[in-house]
Structures are given as structure tokens and as C-alpha cells.
Design a protein around this motif. Structure first.
Motif, PDB file in Angstrom:
ATOM      1  N   SER B  53      30.095   3.673 -14.142  1.00  0.00           N
ATOM      2  CA  SER B  53      29.937   3.425 -13.935  1.00  0.00           C
ATOM      3  C   SER B  53      28.175   2.951 -14.667  1.00  0.00           C
ATOM      4  O   SER B  53      27.281   2.499 -13.938  1.00  0.00           O
ATOM      5  CB  SER B  53      30.345   2.551 -12.548  1.00  0.00           C
ATOM      6  N   PHE B  83      31.858  -3.358 -10.213  1.00  0.00           N
ATOM      7  CA  PHE B  83      32.362  -2.102  -9.158  1.00  0.00           C
ATOM      8  C   PHE B  83      32.001  -2.292  -7.611  1.00  0.00           C
ATOM      9  O   PHE B  83      31.605  -2.897  -7.089  1.00  0.00           O
ATOM     10  CB  PHE B  83      30.849  -1.540  -9.439  1.00  0.00           C
ATOM     11  N   SER B  85      32.675  -1.501  -4.474  1.00  0.00           N
ATOM     12  CA  SER B  85      32.636   0.425  -3.513  1.00  0.00           C
ATOM     13  C   SER B  85      33.385  -0.395  -1.887  1.00  0.00           C
ATOM     14  O   SER B  85      33.625  -0.718  -1.806  1.00  0.00           O
ATOM     15  CB  SER B  85      31.154   1.418  -3.070  1.00  0.00           C
ATOM     16  N   ARG B 150      30.801 -10.672  -5.839  1.00  0.00           N
ATOM     17  CA  ARG B 150      29.618  -9.858  -7.094  1.00  0.00           C
ATOM     18  C   ARG B 150      29.958  -9.397  -8.157  1.00  0.00           C
ATOM     19  O   ARG B 150      29.385  -9.629  -9.424  1.00  0.00           O
ATOM     20  CB  ARG B 150      28.660  -9.218  -5.638  1.00  0.00           C
TER      21      ARG B 150
END
Lengths: 720, 256
Positions: B53, B83, B85, B150
Motif C-alpha cells: 500500500s 486498505f 486495517s 472508506r
């Protein structure tokens, strides 16, 4: 740079901060409440701050004449004697409670205990009316305790009373002899204060506002910066932002503008609140405070113009520090060192002896305070004359601080640091066990600090112990500069030769380095003259320097002490060990700059430090480009050697230069200076030689290569 | 979609000296597939995903995402991936809608595309009730939904999930796994890092087992099971890790 991303980040951060109650309280609520609260408290406390009467014991009253009387029938001083320009006799008298019934020994004990504040003793044999010159050996004594402020004040008040009384006796004696007192007073004194109320007010606010401006600009920037960087790291949102299309520079700009905005608002609200509260309080205390009114309206304009660069500077500094911190708690630890560095720069210019001149205007923050003070005091011509240097220095500091902040955001080691404990011993063990080829950055910093400390220690130890200038010059070079650098090199670096750049350069490079030293010499002298003009050396320092050559030492010995030793010791330390360490930063120019700053600091005297720093930049560049410490040594030796030789030749008088005035001059004010055609010629040659060195293929550190690849990607603007 | 060759990452570690988080890993992942990166804590999964990333730079090796090099074309790479997390990365003082909109705008999506897409994502992930809720007031599961929204807002071909179910309750975890399955159905390439074998077994088409910065095995899940004669992925995982640990111990013994 995509400015729409910067705008997006800026608006998000502002909204985020506006939703944070702590930030709102610090920035909006605190200034609104703090100063009015302080003002009200001041009112409340003022009743306790009034001066209370002090106890005074009088011993030997019976020895005083009836006329002129010192005391009234009510056992008070006659108010006429206590009267001063600032205080009426009645008021002063009210503050002195007199007792007459205590013997001297007991009175002194009471004074020691603090029960009474002073004892006035008229000893046996004291005759107040004795004719002057007749030998009145018994004199009145005022006993007081200088360790106690109240006792000191009481003693001063008693002194004034006795002085008034003595003058009355004196005038009486003169009258008795037919002389009018005014006949023996050659002149009277009148004090004429030309300052009107607005000027007095401006002088007062010119001290208050610059201080407030800088302190609140820093505070207003610090807390949002910590929340926006260290806080984001802690909450895990920074990782998300870094994975987004926003470039690091855009993120820094967005955050910087937010921090600047909050710093600006904090200053504005604090200044407005202080101004309003201060005007109100000063208005109420007009009877006791000498006509200090509201701040003049123009003050706010100057503050507005100043707060923008100040906020920008502090915001960038705080942002870089906040990015470095692992979390908010660690970030808050950085506030105090930042304050400690900033405070002297803000407080020193408030001293009346600190004036606005070119030299002082070049000191970061101090210049701003001085210009702002001049503007508030209405000295616009002075302020405008120094605006350009202050703006240039502030702009440069802002750019450096911003660049530092961007750098922090591009470093993996900073952005993804684990929240490990800062364990110094572990770090030292690591450097000793896992030695790299060359020293790490931390070792370079430690090395620099160690050299500074060692120099301080060695100079302290040999001070006054040797009369030999050569010994006094050689010992610090060997034991405080060379020894720590070599010791650290062997401790933390595997590749000693690489660390100290012990490599033979091309012969041409050495010749070019020697030529550069000769060509740069006139320029170095110009820099020296400029520095002396900006920051004149104190007379005693000048004298000390002059004495160096006021000896019968031979030139070779002088060269050994002041040219050979520094060329070897300082080069191995600053361009060897320290520069090698800083090259792990990944920026060649930064490495040269930092090693030069340490080189400058090692010269202690400010004027010498500035010149040494400039020289350090040139020598550092030579060493990096040639990859060899020898080029630095050759330059350093020739530069110092020329200076020593010329000074040695002229140690007795100027005749050595006779016939050479078209080329070089010497004066007590400016020292040695080359004529301008020689300087221009030297500048051209220097430029040509530096271009030659620039074209040499230099060996990059792994970090410099990595940084270059990052910069090629456009994450960061170039900075090599 | 993802092409990784000999990727290495090392850094200075105060306790361990020069530490290799990755020691030359190589793997490929394709569109319409879920690729599982399996390994115990500290195996190097997060480092690999951060390199992909573009948050970290590799020490050596190559990584390409949808044809773009992570070192030379990081801007393009960031547009190719979303991404997610473990720590969700949700702002405490932003609502779900504001946050997704913010990232959508950072990706430069015009309003006429962004707003309908957000409506669609919010409906698909059943986020209507938390639309105007601040991050600080959301549960971990709700935060993870916002994080996925997102990551999806710019409709990337690749989605990276780094231990995304950690801290989630059973229902939220199941919901997340269903969402990931749906993404595969939409033709996305999903890189899924976890140390929970049951999840990998349910989801992944292909896996790589990573330990101490090295890939021990890589390939289709069924093929690996057959090769090692193990029906249970957890057993297979244990076997591979144990073998690697003993080999490492032998190596140390010989060196000592």
C-alpha cells in the motif's frame, strides 16, 4: 502539490479540532476566562498587598537635642523629615511603629528573630549639634537584616528620615551664621518627563504584548499539533491517511495550516482579552499606577502582522516534533524543551540594553520581538529599517522548520515507530554490539556534545595553569577534540578509515583544495569584518586575542598550535566522525550543515562560532565531494596558516604591509581586509573551484541513495 | 493483479540488531480471488501489506499492483487499492458519512459519482443507522464497516484486509467475512491477512503461509492440503510453522 487535497485535509482537521472539547477550552474558553479572573483576583488580593506598618526600636532617644526635634509628642517621627517626592511625610510615618523602651542587646535579638524590622541606635557620646569637623565620632547606627526584604525597606525609610533631620540641623546652623540655605545650594533639580500618556502606555504594552504573542503562539500551535500527529498515530488514523492518494507534502500542508490557524486564533483571543482586562484593571488603579492606559489601537495592527510568521514558525516546529512523538503523552514531554529554547530568545530582548540593530534583528524570534517593540513604541523608521532582515531570517526558519516537518512525515522509522520505551542504555548497547560501517546519527550528535563538554572541562582544568599559549591551544585540541572523536570511532564504527574519510584523493583535488583555501581567504576576512560589525567583540575579548600574537613565539610554533593541530584534530572530529554520522540522515547538505553547526559551537565565542560555521560548510562540502579528509585538512591548514602568518608578521606594527596597501589593509577597527578588486577576483576563483568540486562524482551513503529514489517519486521536493 | 518478487524489508532493531521483517517473499494474487496471507503475530504480514500500500519502502525486490510499481508509481498504486486495517482507522470526531465522503474527495471522485456510490455502499453494508454517528460512539464492528466503506469508495480493483476481524464479535466477524466474499463475487482481488485459520479456510482460494519473514508454502488451498496430506488447515499451518521453527533451531545449533 494538489492544493485541493491540502484544502480538504485542512477543512477536515479544523472541523476535527473544533469538535474537540479540550482544544476549544484551551483556545477559546481559557483566554476569555483567564485574564478577567486574574484581574478580579488582583482586585481581591490588592487589599492584602498593601504595605503594613513595620516595627522599629529607637535606642538612645534621650541623647537627642530638643531642637530641631526628631520625634513628635506622640512618639512619631516629625512628618517633615519623612517626606519624599513619592510619599507624604504622614504616609511614611504611618508605616513606622516606634518603640523606645528596649535596650540595645534585646532590640538586636528581636531584630534577629524578625519581631522588629530595624533598630535605630544613638550611641553614647552622640551629639547631633556638634560643629562639623569637630570630631563627632559617635554616629547613629541603623541595624537591619539584609536577608529580609521588609527590614531592608524599613532601613531605607529610616535613612531618609535621618537625612531630612540632618539637613534641618545643617540649615539651622547655616541660618545661625547668617547664611541662607539656598545660598549654599548651587542648583535645584527638576524632573521633566517628556513622555505623554500614550507613549508611557505604548512602552508598557510593548513589553507585555510581544511576550504574550510568542508564548501563546507556541502554546496554541503545540496542542493541536500533538493531537493531529501523535494523536492520529495513537488512534491508527494516520496509517489510513498515508494509504490515501494524499502525498506526504499535502498532508503536512493541510495539518500545518490548521495548526497555524489555531495558533493565530489563540494569540488573537489572548491579546484581546489581556488588552481589555488590562485596560480595565489599569484604569481602576490609576491612582497607584502611573497613568498606564489602554493599548494604542495601532498596536493591534502590528500584532496582527507579526502573528502570521510567528504562528507559521511555531506551527512547523510543533508539527515536526509532534510527528516524531510516538503518542500524545510523549509529545507533551517535548513542550518544555521547546519553551526552554524559546524563552531566552523572547525574554532577553525585553532588557533595555538589548536594542534593535542589524545584528540583533538576525536572531530568530528576538528580531521579531525587537521590531514589534519598536513599532508599538512608535519608532516606525527603526522598525521598517530592520523589517527586511527580520522577515528574511523568520522566512528561512519557517522554511527549515517546514522542511523538517515534511521529512518527519517521510520517515518510516518515525511514522511507524513502535511505542517502545526510550531506553538509553539499550540504545548504547545496540550501537556497541551492532556496529555499522560508519557511526549512526545518534552517535554523531553524542560525539558533538561530548566534544563540547570535553572542551569546557579541559579549558576549565588548564585555565591559569599554563602560561604557554601553545600548550593552551594544543591540549584542548588533543584531549577534547581528537580523543573523544577517535574513541567513539573505534567504539561505534567498524570501518575506521571510512568513518574518518582516510582516503587519498586525486592529486588535482588536493591542489584545488589548497587553491580554494587561498582564494577563499579574502572572503573569509570579509565575513569576519561583517560579523564584527554586526556583533562587535567586547573590548576584553579583543584584548585577549591581541595578546595571542603579543609574544616572542616563533612562527613555526604558532603554526603548529593554530594551524597544524586544528587542521588534523578538528578535521578528524568534525568532518571525519561527526559528518560521517550525519550522512545517515540521507541528505548530504543537512549532514554538512549539522557538522558545521557543531564545529561552530566548539568555538564558544559567538563571533568565532559564526565564522567557523561558514568555514565548516565549505570544508564539509570539500570532504564530501572528494571523499577524503585530506582535502579538508589542506584547506583548514592553509586557511589558518595564512591568518596566523599575516597576524604574526604584523604583530608589532603595520609596516609589514608597507607598499601592499593597494592589495591588503589593516586597521584596529576592521583588522585585515583585502581591497575590493582582490576580493572580487577571489570570489570568482572560489566560485570556479566550487564548480569543479561540484562536478566530482561523490560517494553516496545508502540513506542518500534511498532518499534520492524517494525524491524521484515526487513524494518529497528535492533536498540534497 | 498483485505481483511480488523477492521482497525484502530490514530495519535496525535495538534488541535484535538488523532485523529482517521480510526475507525475499514472492507471490501472485489475481482478480476474483481471495489470497490469504497466513502467519503468526510478527511473521511479516503487516510489513508486506504496508509495502503493497506504499506506506513502507522495500529494502529490495519488486512489487506491482495492477501493473504499477509500488516504488516508482506509488500514486497510481494508491488509486488501485483500498486498505482495511485491524485498528479500523476511523476518526473519533467524524461521522461515518463525513469520513467516507472525505476519502472519496481525496480520491478526486466528482460529486455526481461519489454521492450515489456512497448511498449504495451505505445500503449494501447496512450502515444507515450509523450514518450520522461520530466514530467515538461506534462499536468496533460499526467502525470496521466504516473502514470498509472508506476502502470501497473509490471502487478499487484490489482490497487489502489486515487482520480485519480482530476485536470483532462473532456476528460482526461473520458479517465482515460475508462482505469479503461478496467483493470476490464482484471480481475484486482481495488480499486477506489473518492468523485465524478457520477464517482463511472459509474464505481463501489461495494462501501463503509466512513465518519469520519467509513464505513457507504458497498455492491453492486444496492443493496444499493434498500435498501435505492434511484436511485441516490449522493442522497444516501448525505443521509448517513447527517444521520451520525446528529448522531454525538446528541452524542456530550448528552455528553455535
Amino acid at each position: 502539490m494538489n492544493w485541493s487535497n491540502v484544502k480538504l485535509i485542512f477543512f477536515r482537521e479544523v472541523r476535527d479540532q473544533l469538535r474537540d472539547r479540550r482544544t476549544l477550552f484551551m483556545i477559546f474558553v481559557l483566554p476569555m476566562l483567564l485574564y478577567p479572573f486574574v484581574g478580579i483576583s488582583f482586585f481581591q488580593l490588592s487589599q492584602f498587598m498593601r504595605e503594613h506598618p513595620t516595627e522599629v526600636i529607637i535606642v538612645g532617644r534621650e541623647r537627642l537635642p530638643a531642637e530641631p526635634a526628631l520625634f513628635t509628642a506622640e512618639d512619631k517621627f516629625l512628618s517633615a523629615w519623612a517626606e519624599t517626592a513619592d510619599e507624604s511625610g504622614e504616609d511614611a510615618n504611618k508605616l513606622l511603629n516606634l518603640r523606645f523602651d528596649v535596650p540595645l542587646d534585646e532590640a538586636r535579638d528581636l531584630l534577629q528573630e524578625g519581631t522588629v524590622q530595624a533598630v535605630l541606635h544613638f550611641p553614647q557620646g552622640f551629639d547631633a549639634l556638634a560643629i562639623a569637623g569637630s570630631g563627632n565620632e559617635a554616629i547613629p547606627e541603623i541595624h537591619f537584616n539584609s536577608a529580609k526584604r521588609k527590614s531592608q525597606v524599613t532601613a531605607a525609610r529610616l535613612k531618609r528620615v535621618l537625612f531630612g533631620w540632618r539637613q534641618a540641623i545643617m540649615f539651622g546652623e547655616l541660618s545661625r551664621r547668617g547664611i541662607q540655605p539656598q545660598d549654599v545650594e548651587p542648583f535645584a533639580l527638576a524632573e521633566m518627563d517628556v513622555a505623554d500618556e500614550s507613549l508611557r502606555s505604548a512602552a508598557f504594552w510593548s513589553i507585555v504584548f510581544p511576550f504574550l504573542l510568542l508564548i501563546w503562539a507556541l502554546t496554541g500551535a503545540f496542542y493541536p499539533a500533538i493531537d493531529l500527529c501523535a494523536g492520529e498515530k495513537e488512534r491508527g488514523t494516520l496509517e489510513t491517511l498515508l494509504a490515501s492518494p494524499a502525498a506526504r507534502g499535502e498532508i503536512v500542508w493541510g495539518k500545518l495550516l490548521t495548526v497555524m490557524l489555531f495558533s493565530f486564533v489563540t494569540v488573537s483571543l489572548n491579546v484581546a482579552s489581556v488588552g481589555a482586562t488590562g485596560s480595565f484593571v489599569l484604569g481602576k488603579f490609576q491612582s497607584t499606577l502611573p497613568n498606564l492606559g489602554s493599548p494604542p489601537p495601532l498596536v493591534y495592527l502590528w500584532l496582527f502582522l507579526t502573528v502570521i510568521p510567528v504562528s507559521a514558525l511555531f506551527s512547523a516546529l510543533c508539527l515536526a516534533l509532534a510527528a516524531f512523538a510516538r503518542g500524545t503523552k510523549e509529545g507533551q514531554y517535548y513542550l518544555m524543551p521547546l519553551f526552554l529554547i524559546t524563552l531566552p530568545l523572547v525574554v532577553l530582548p525585553m532588557s533595555p540594553s538589548f536594542e534593535l540593530n542589524l545584528g540583533n534583528s538576525l536572531i530568530p524570534l528576538t528580531g521579531i520581538v525587537l521590531v514589534l517593540r519598536a513599532a508599538i513604541e512608535g519608532d516606525y523608521a527603526l522598525a521598517l529599517r530592520h523589517l527586511a532582515p527580520v522577515a528574511a531570517v523568520t522566512g528561512l526558519c519557517c522554511a527549515l522548520a517546514f522542511r523538517w516537518a515534511v521529512d518527519q512525515f517521510s520517515k518510516e522509522s518515525v511514522l511507524f515507530r513502535e511505542s517502545e520505551r526510550l531506553d538509553l542504555w539499550l540504545r548504547i548497547k545496540y550501537y556497541l554490539r551492532h556496529r555499522g560501517a560508519t557511526p549512526p546519527v545518534a552517535a554523531a550528535v553524542i560525539g558533538g556534545l561530548l566534544i563540547l563538554l570535553a572542551q569546557f572541562g579541559v579549558n576549565f582544568l588548564i585555565a591559569g595553569k599554563t602560561r604557554s599559549i601553545v600548550v593552551a591551544a594544543l591540549v584542548p585540541q588533543l584531549f577534547a577534540v581528537l580523543a573523544p572523536a577517535l574513541l567513539l570511532t573505534f567504539l561505534v564504527a567498524k570501518n575506521v578509515r571510512g568513518t574518518l574519510s582516510l582516503k587519498l584523493p586525486k592529486a588535482w583535488s588536493l591542489v584545488a583544495a589548497a587553491l580554494l583555501a587561498v582564494a577563499f581567504h579574502p572572503l573569509a576576512l570579509e565575513v569576519n569584518t561583517l560579523v564584527q560589525q554586526l556583533y562587535p567583540l567586547p573590548a576584553e575579548t579583543q584584548q585577549a586575542y591581541a595578546q595571542i600574537f603579543d609574544t616572542d613565539l616563533s612562527l613555526p610554533l604558532m603554526l603548529l598550535a593554530f594551524a597544524v593541530a586544528p587542521a588534523i584534530c578538528e578535521e578528524l572530529a568534525f568532518r571525519g566522525f561527526i559528518l560521517s554520522g550525519f550522512r545517515h540522515l540521507g541528505h548530504k547538505r543537512l549532514a554538512i550543515l549539522f557538522s558545521s553547526i557543531f564545529f561552530g559551537l566548539a568555538h564558544f565565542v559567538l563571533q568565532q562560532s559564526i565564522i567557523a560555521c561558514v568555514l565548516g560548510l565549505v570544508i564539509g562540502y570539500l570532504v564530501v565531494q572528494t571523499g577524503s579528509i585530506l582535502s579538508g585538512m589542506v584547506f583548514h591548514f592553509i586557511h589558518n596558516g595564512l591568518l596566523v602568518t599575516l597576524s604574526w608578521l604584523m604583530r608589532d606594527s603595520v609596516p609589514a604591509l608597507h607598499g601592499w596597501e593597494w592589495f591588503i589593509t589593516s586597521s584596529a577597527e576592521e583588522g585585515l581586509r583585502f581591497q575590493w578588486p582582490a576580493v572580487a577576483f577571489a570570489a570568482a576563483i572560489t566560485l570556479g573551484l566550487l564548480t569543479y568540486f561540484r562536478r566530482l562524482p561523490y560517494e553516496k551513503s545508502p540513506e542518500e541513495s534511498l532518499q534520492e529514489s524517494i525524491e524521484r517519486q515526487g513524494i518529497l521536493p528535492a533536498w540534497r | 493483479m498483485i505481483f511480488v518478487r523477492n521482497l525484502t524489508k530490514s530495519y535496525a532493531d535495538l534488541r535484535r540488531g538488523e532485523f529482517f521483517a521480510l526475507r525475499g517473499i514472492s507471490f501472485d494474487a489475481y482478480a476474483g480471488q481471495i489470497f490469504g496471507l497466513l502467519g503468526p503475530n510478527g511473521a511479516g504480514k503487516t510489513t508486506a501489506l504496508r509495502i503493497l500500500s506504499t506506506m513502507l519502502q522495500p529494502s529490495s525486490g519488486t512489487a506491482r499492483v495492477n501493473g504499477f510499481d509500488v516504488v516508482r508509481e506509488p500514486d497510481m498504486v494508491r488509486h488501485q487499492l483500498g486498505f482495511v486495517s485491524a485498528n479500523t482507522g476511523v476518526y473519533d470526531r467524524m461521522t461515518a458519512w463525513e469520513m467516507v465522503e472525505y476519502f472519496g474527495r481525496l480520491y478526486g471522485i466528482p460529486d455526481e459519482v461519489l454521492l450515489p456510490r456512497m448511498e449504495d455502499i451505505f445500503a449494501r453494508l447496512q450502515m444507515e443507522e450509523i450514518r450520522d454517528r461520530l466514530g467515538a460512539k461506534m462499536s468496533t464492528g460499526q467502525k470496521q464497516k466504516v473502514s470498509i466503506a472508506r476502502a470501497l469508495v473509490h471502487d478499487p480493483p484490489l482490497l487489502i484486509f489486515d487482520e480485519a476481524t480482530s476485536g470483532l464479535d462473532v456476528l460482526s466477524a461473520r458479517s465482515l467475512l460475508n462482505t469479503i466474499s461478496e467483493l470476490r463475487g464482484m471480481g475484486k482481488c482481495v488480499l486477506y491477512s489473518t492468523h485465524i485459520m478457520s477464517e482463511a479456510e472459509k474464505l481463501c482460494d489461495r494462501i501463503a503461509v509466512i513465518h519469520r519473514g519467509r513464505i513457507l508454502e504458497e498455492g491453492a488451498l486444496d492443493r496444499l492440503k493434498a500435498e501435505h496430506d492434511e484436511n485441516d488447515l490449522e493442522e497444516l499451518f501448525h505443521k509448517l510453522i513447527a517444521a520451520d521453527t525446528s529448522t531454525e533451531a538446528d541452524r542456530h545449533a550448528v552455528a553455535g
